[in-house]
Design an enzyme around this catalytic site. Structure first.
Site, mmCIF file in Angstrom:
data_model
loop_
_atom_site.group_PDB
_atom_site.id
_atom_site.type_symbol
_atom_site.label_atom_id
_atom_site.label_comp_id
_atom_site.label_asym_id
_atom_site.label_seq_id
_atom_site.Cartn_x
_atom_site.Cartn_y
_atom_site.Cartn_z
ATOM 1 N N GLU B 57 0.841 -1.193 0.000
ATOM 2 C CA GLU B 57 0.000 0.000 0.000
ATOM 3 C C GLU B 57 0.878 1.246 0.000
ATOM 4 O OE1 GLU B 57 -0.479 -2.745 1.773
ATOM 5 O OE2 GLU B 57 -2.360 -3.420 0.884
ATOM 6 N N HIS B 126 -11.346 -6.251 7.815
ATOM 7 C CA HIS B 126 -12.138 -6.100 6.591
ATOM 8 C C HIS B 126 -13.413 -5.342 6.938
ATOM 9 C CE1 HIS B 126 -9.530 -9.552 5.621
ATOM 10 N NE2 HIS B 126 -9.670 -9.207 4.370
HETATM 11 C C1 LIG Z 1 -1.430 -5.327 3.831
HETATM 12 C C2 LIG Z 1 -2.434 -6.151 3.136
HETATM 13 N N1 LIG Z 1 -2.860 -5.774 1.924
HETATM 14 C C3 LIG Z 1 -3.772 -6.506 1.272
HETATM 15 C C4 LIG Z 1 -4.288 -7.638 1.839
HETATM 16 C C5 LIG Z 1 -5.348 -8.447 1.098
HETATM 17 N N2 LIG Z 1 -4.761 -9.734 0.757
HETATM 18 C C6 LIG Z 1 -4.953 -10.807 1.517
HETATM 19 S S1 LIG Z 1 -3.998 -12.068 1.047
HETATM 20 C C7 LIG Z 1 -3.345 -11.213 -0.232
HETATM 21 C C8 LIG Z 1 -2.333 -11.847 -1.115
HETATM 22 C C9 LIG Z 1 -1.208 -12.376 -0.332
HETATM 23 O O1 LIG Z 1 -0.346 -13.026 -1.193
HETATM 24 P P1 LIG Z 1 0.870 -13.876 -0.651
HETATM 25 O O2 LIG Z 1 1.664 -13.043 0.285
HETATM 26 O O3 LIG Z 1 1.575 -14.416 -1.818
HETATM 27 O O4 LIG Z 1 0.222 -15.034 0.200
HETATM 28 P P2 LIG Z 1 -0.747 -16.194 -0.288
HETATM 29 O O5 LIG Z 1 -2.137 -15.691 -0.098
HETATM 30 O O6 LIG Z 1 -0.435 -16.486 -1.696
HETATM 31 O O7 LIG Z 1 -0.478 -17.329 0.624
HETATM 32 C C10 LIG Z 1 -3.866 -9.940 -0.274
HETATM 33 C C11 LIG Z 1 -3.514 -8.911 -1.271
HETATM 34 C C12 LIG Z 1 -3.803 -7.994 3.117
HETATM 35 N N3 LIG Z 1 -4.245 -9.074 3.776
HETATM 36 N N4 LIG Z 1 -2.892 -7.245 3.726
#
Ligand SMILES: Cc1ncc(C[n+]2csc(CCOP(=O)(O)OP(=O)(O)O)c2C)c(N)n1
Ligand SMILES: Cc1ncc(C[n+]2csc(CCOP(=O)(O)OP(=O)(O)O)c2C)c(N)n1
Ligand SMILES: [Mg+2]
Ligand SMILES: [Mg+2]
Lengths: 396, 321, 321, 396
Positions: B57, B126
């Site tokens: 962000e 959320h």
């Molecule tokens: C700071 C933040 N921004 C956005 C989100 C929304 N969000 C939840 S999981 C995710 C993707 C995470 O990807 P990754 O780190 O590769 O983990 P994975 O879900 O693939 O295990 C996002 C964008 C969040 N939880 N936290």
């Protein structure tokens, strides 16, 4: 604390030969890829092959099975409207279990939200997982954020939902342990997407500077929701990011529990013995949707998912166990079925449990409720009388 | 048309109208955003103007600041507004203050938008309503629509604003409220509230999804013979003082309802403003109905946020004066 | 003894008393902090407990959270509180909410301290008063001392608190105010204000360096025969409601003075609280004297912050009722 | 936008040979150290030696001199209580001037607070610098933050004081220029300490992913206030950090204006031609205190400062110019003296100027003053009457 030039590192000269050689080695590991088992469960690296007893192997298998079974059930419970949200773990069991088994009980785990296998491996029961997911009266986290698990009993720190937040915590805890002379290690899991966050940068950098006993595990499951890892970074691997912090980075097959176990064990023990942090990129694949709220067909093809099925960590480990004579494929399946029934049984029981008290969220904000919250609590209690007066049924 | 569609239409029309408008954020491209607000935009405008970003962000907002300074009009999506805090440094020091820092030589005409507020069992991260953090930061506009039509008009006004706008979308009504939304161009001006419903005994100031709770509570109040005027502020900073005072002139009673937490929630400002400048208009206390001063809970969120009973209780209280 | 020395003494005594107390931040070690609050600590406690960190507020706070969860009692210095925003994500989600998120299994007994507020010609980023951002965040205590003696006692109380504390130090009085400070152990409890001066016509609530402006303004008011009671809140969250109400009972007139900006500055909460719960105690408007809703300027800061004339004007205003 | 496996980069395999070879090259540059001039102004790298005319060389020298002269005056003015704060530039002139001269006027500069030479090289006059520092009525930034310079006229964006904040801005502007088809490059300066901030991580990562036309210049002056670079990171160099983002990182002698100019020019033109970003670590040394509020004797020895004097960029360049027959040492000194007198003259004039209007800070908060600020403005105006009534002289 001495002042002066000793604090400068070859300021007006190239890096000396020993530094270059070390970095050469680090680069090789960070751009490489290690595995013990190939796609068909054949051993391809004897050196990294851990010498585990049949019982130990069986345990690894059972833990992965249990993770997969509860994962599937959580998915179903979400579809039934019982669970608010679930982030499927399918395909990533080897990393979760392999890393967790490389740790000691007194080590601290700072997971993310996709490591059911690790929680189970550290002692969390299916019942506890369900209490959590269903927010029963026994929910150890008392109705706070969804999709998160943790319990001090097992030294599993519940994750913050903002991804990556836990990375500096793991480093801080490791620094604290070192300061206090505790011979423990902290381990933190996070995803490929989370490597882009400031927390990753800060955490890795502190760990490098303070040589903290911490192991970073990036589960590179190829996606952050819809964003492929190639869009996440222009670096060719995620392990190479460690080099920015003077930390070794290793890239391994995250769907091969044996290499995960071996490499994690080595990193954990190195950390315990004062060798400092390690970053491990476990290459894996998220077989399911990002969460139950996701629709992956918008951004990836079914063929792709199919193509990765050959790499399924359970499939590969079963083939290995079969070849090793530890467990036949049929016996392996029976274990799966048995756990499935067991969990179904537990669910039936847990679904009967009452929920959390309606004022649960007033607690654990402070060690003692301050006056303003007490006053709000009074207003809170009054709403039920008002509702009755109005003939309203308050939604909870 | 629902609010998601209205927002999508606003973005699409603005991107057609002005090629400086770009959209960026996590999953806004092929995924179309997790709530599909940006659905299909990448097909029409391509990946140069609909930009799937890495997961940070701070990066999204920081890069958007540079784009805006250079001359684009970026619309940065925060996937859930609860994740905005990593960008807080960039928002305060740069989104809000570039104009001041540069004595007007550079500006940041940009929108930071994202789903906010509770009601979908989203839990702590959320569900939040972070208006206060932005309202206390000079240089920003803070906007929250409560209907599809307003959402479209306000988003267009925000994109065209020369000042940066924090645009908060109550996700619980993304698809729940439908209404006729005019095709094509219209704006709802920033800084202007909407009179939702006339009444003469109590002025009820609110915004976002709470408008609907307020309407429900008003029904109960009216059964008791109390006439409630409801104002939807739409813009929180600067809030529509004239509309509120006009109403107060008639009712002399004020209740403010919001999902943000009570302590230093937006109601505190409105209440303090009225007490400071127009105490003679007040016949009794200014009541605040707000979420409690705890993190947003997953369990029992409907008891945590203002509900009809709590709003009714506040009305009853001011009617005793 | 001045406030810097008092704070230094508090840190030293607490570090001697409890080996879990560690200090970390930018330049806190050999440099002793840019204002020398941590001077000499590294010599006594070594670099394991007085930790010079890399330059990242997010890292400092994030790492301190992990330390606190593990069992230490970290005191994290933010070199100027204006730089705290990079850490805002960590502060909200973790410093403040770890206890809630973990249902009390983990806690974050830590202090985030740093110089705040204006008056040293520090410009936009060496002058801010960010109380609001923290007061709106449940789980935190927010503290600001106005004298050396209080500074020592409050910092000790903060370090011993099981809840996290944001500890704001008005740098303009770091070396300007001197008083006798008891050697050795005493605490000033969190949540308790201080009656600075008794009076009967107006209650003037303030904190930090504004206490001294308030005293000056009161002199002018008293020349006109108006008797001013001054309260130094010391803790902003939770603020000492009882002390304020007790005073109001007598004066029925309230003026709140702070360096934070007006819109949703802390005064808004105090004003709204009184209007909501004790409007019958008020004889007239609740006046707020605050900094203006602009970024903190380098030029003319003394006209930007509350000064004697502006405070006097507010007193005069309430005295007309 | 195609979906599917094309988005994965060798997921279950080591990096392919071409990637390894490229990274090998990048590692060499990031751990190396390039210079054109040695300590005595002798050319040691003919290939990087830019072919500049005597006039051009003279200009480089003059710009460095002007930077050093105004720097010294700002220091004096601060000691006289006229300037709120100054961050001395002494010792870092070669990087500032060399990089700025490698840019075109239409390129955008996002500096930090220690690059007087760059501002001057891009056209900012001493008078403007003084108007700024003294907050006269002509201060182009109208009394906002101290120690900061910028003006749209020269495409110099005034820096935010929180270090590193400007890094993603430079990337965003570069992305914008690319989107709009403008063939410009953005350049940003920041210090070794700033590499630890989240902004650095985000900015570098975006630049790598989007191949943005941006050049990052780390002025590694060995310290972040008192914190030596060895405490800032465990990485052996700062240039190596670029590799975490798929960006080339070059490490050069920042006290050698010729290598700075050559390497910056190459990076800027590469960016302009679609080659993507570059990170340049210029190794330099902060000869003065961090700012006028600092006391460096608390954390470094005078011997250390002395030891680095041999590396003074002006000294080395003067020796070079002398050897090249462009300018004798005496002529060089005369230029210094001439600028010193000139600046003294300007200061006299600028000190006479009136200050900024007392309501200056009400402006430029919004494009139009909203009602709440208008009401505050009224209160603001009233205070002067009140003060008069009280017989108070309001401090401004
Ligand atoms: C700071 C933040 N921004 C956005 C989100 C929304 N969000 C939840 S999981 C995710 C993707 C995470 O990807 P990754 O780190 O590769 O983990 P994975 O879900 O693939 O295990 C996002 C964008 C969040 N939880 N936290
Ligand atoms: C975010 C932030 N934290 C702290 C400070 C206070 N501070 C000002 S300069 C500085 C050190 C910067 O070091 P470096 O980036 O190496 O730049 P240098 O001053 O050496 O040029 C610090 C800590 C700041 N300006 N911004
Ligand atoms: Mg992922
Ligand atoms: Mg530096």
């Amino acid at each position: 604390m001495e002042k002066g030039v000793t604090f400068h590192r070859f300021p007006f000269a190239p890096a000396p030969r020993d530094v270059r050689e070390e970095y050469q080695r680090l680069l090789d590991e960070a751009l490489g890829f290690k595995r013990v088992l190939d796609e068909d469960g054949e051993v391809v690296d004897e050196q990294l092959h851990p010498k585990l007893s049949p019982d130990e192997l069986l345990e690894l298998y059972t833990l992965m099975v249990r993770a997969r079974v509860i994962d599937a059930w959580l998915l179903r419970l979400q579809r039934m409207g019982k669970v608010a949200l679930h982030a499927p773990n399918k395909g990533q069991e080897a990393t979760a279990v392999g890393v967790a088994k490389a740790m000691k009980p007194e080590d601290w785990l700072f997971p993310s939200y996709r490591e059911l296998g690790a929680y189970i491996a550290r002692g969390m029961s299916e019942e506890e997982i369900l209490d959590r997911a269903l927010n029963t009266k026994d929910d150890p986290l008392k109705g706070s954020d969804f999709a998160i698990y943790g319990n001090r009993k097992y030294n599993i720190v519940p994750a913050p939902v903002p991804v990556g937040n836990q990375i500096p915590h793991a480093v801080g805890a490791a620094m604290a342990a070192k300061i206090l002379g505790d011979k423990i290690v902290t381990v933190t899991f996070f995803g490929d997407g989370s490597t882009s966050r400031g927390d990753f940068h800060a955490g890795l950098n502190f760990a490098g500077v303070f040589k903290s006993p911490v192991v970073f595990v990036i589960q590179n499951n190829q996606y952050a929701i819809s964003v492929p890892v190639t869009r996440q970074t222009a670096a060719p691997t995620l392990a190479v990011k460690a080099l920015a912090y003077g930390v070794p980075g290793k890239r391994i097959d995250g769907n091969d529990i044996l290499v995960v176990y071996s490499v994690a064990k080595e990193a954990v023990e190195r950390a315990r013995n004062g060798g400092g942090p390690t970053l491990i990129e476990t290459v894996t694949y998220r077989m399911g949707p990002h969460t139950t709220a996701d629709d992956p067909s918008r951004y990836r093809n079914e063929e792709e998912v199919k193509a990765f099925e050959r790499l399924d960590p359970l499939r590969r480990f079963k083939l290995y166990l079969d070849k090793q004579g530890v467990l036949t494929l049929r016996e392996a399946e029976e274990i799966e079925k048995a756990w499935d029934s067991k969990v179904e049984e537990i669910i039936r029981r847990v679904l009967e449990k009452p929920g959390l008290p309606r004022d649960v969220f007033f607690h654990n904000v402070y060690s003692r409720m301050p006056w303003h919250l007490e006053e709000e609590y009074k207003e809170f209690e009054e709403q039920f009388e008002v509702a009755e007066e109005l003939g309203l049924q308050l939604e909870e | 048309m629902n609010m998601v569609q209205a927002l999508n239409q606003a973005l699409r029309e603005e991107m057609r109208r002005d090629e400086r408008v770009v959209v960026l954020g996590e999953d806004v491209g092929r995924r179309g955003g997790v709530f599909l607000v940006t659905e299909g935009l990448i097909d029409e405008f391509g990946p140069d103007r609909v930009i799937d970003t890495p997961l940070t962000e701070m990066g999204i907002v920081g890069v958007a600041v540079g784009m805006a300074m250079y001359g684009l009009r970026p619309v940065a999506e925060i996937q859930f507004i609860d994740f905005v805090y990593e960008a807080f440094d960039q928002i305060v020091n740069n989104v809000a203050w570039v104009r001041f820092r540069s004595a007007g030589m550079y500006k940041t005409p940009m929108v930071i938008r994202g789903p906010c507020c509770g009601g979908i069992r989203g839990g702590m991260h959320h569900s939040q309503s972070p208006e206060t953090y932005f309202m206390h930061t000079p240089g920003l506009y803070v906007v929250m629509p409560s209907t599809p039509k307003d959402a479209k008009g306000l988003l267009k006004a925000s994109i065209r604003s020369d000042d940066p706008v924090i645009f908060l979308e109550p996700k619980v009504i993304y698809r729940r409220i439908r209404e006729e939304v005019p095709e094509g161009d219209y704006i709802v001006p920033l800084g202007k509230g909407r009179l939702v419903k006339e009444g003469s005994d109590v002025t009820l100031v609110t915004w976002g999804a709470m408008v609907y709770q307020a309407l429900e509570a008003a029904k109960h109040a009216e059964k008791r013979g109390w006439s409630i005027e409801i104002i939807d502020l739409r813009t929180l900073l600067p809030w529509d003082k004239d509309l509120v005072l006009e109403s107060l002139e008639k009712t002399n009673r004020l209740v403010i309802v919001h999902e943000a937490r009570r302590t230093l929630g937006p109601a505190a400002e409105i209440s303090a403003y009225v007490s400071e400048n127009h105490i003679d208009m007040l016949r009794g206390p200014v009541m605040r109905v707000a979420s409690y001063d705890t993190p947003f809970p997953l369990a029992h969120e409907k008891l945590y946020m203002p509900n009809v009973a709590r709003i009714y209780r506040a009305i009853r209280e001011v009617m005793q004066w």
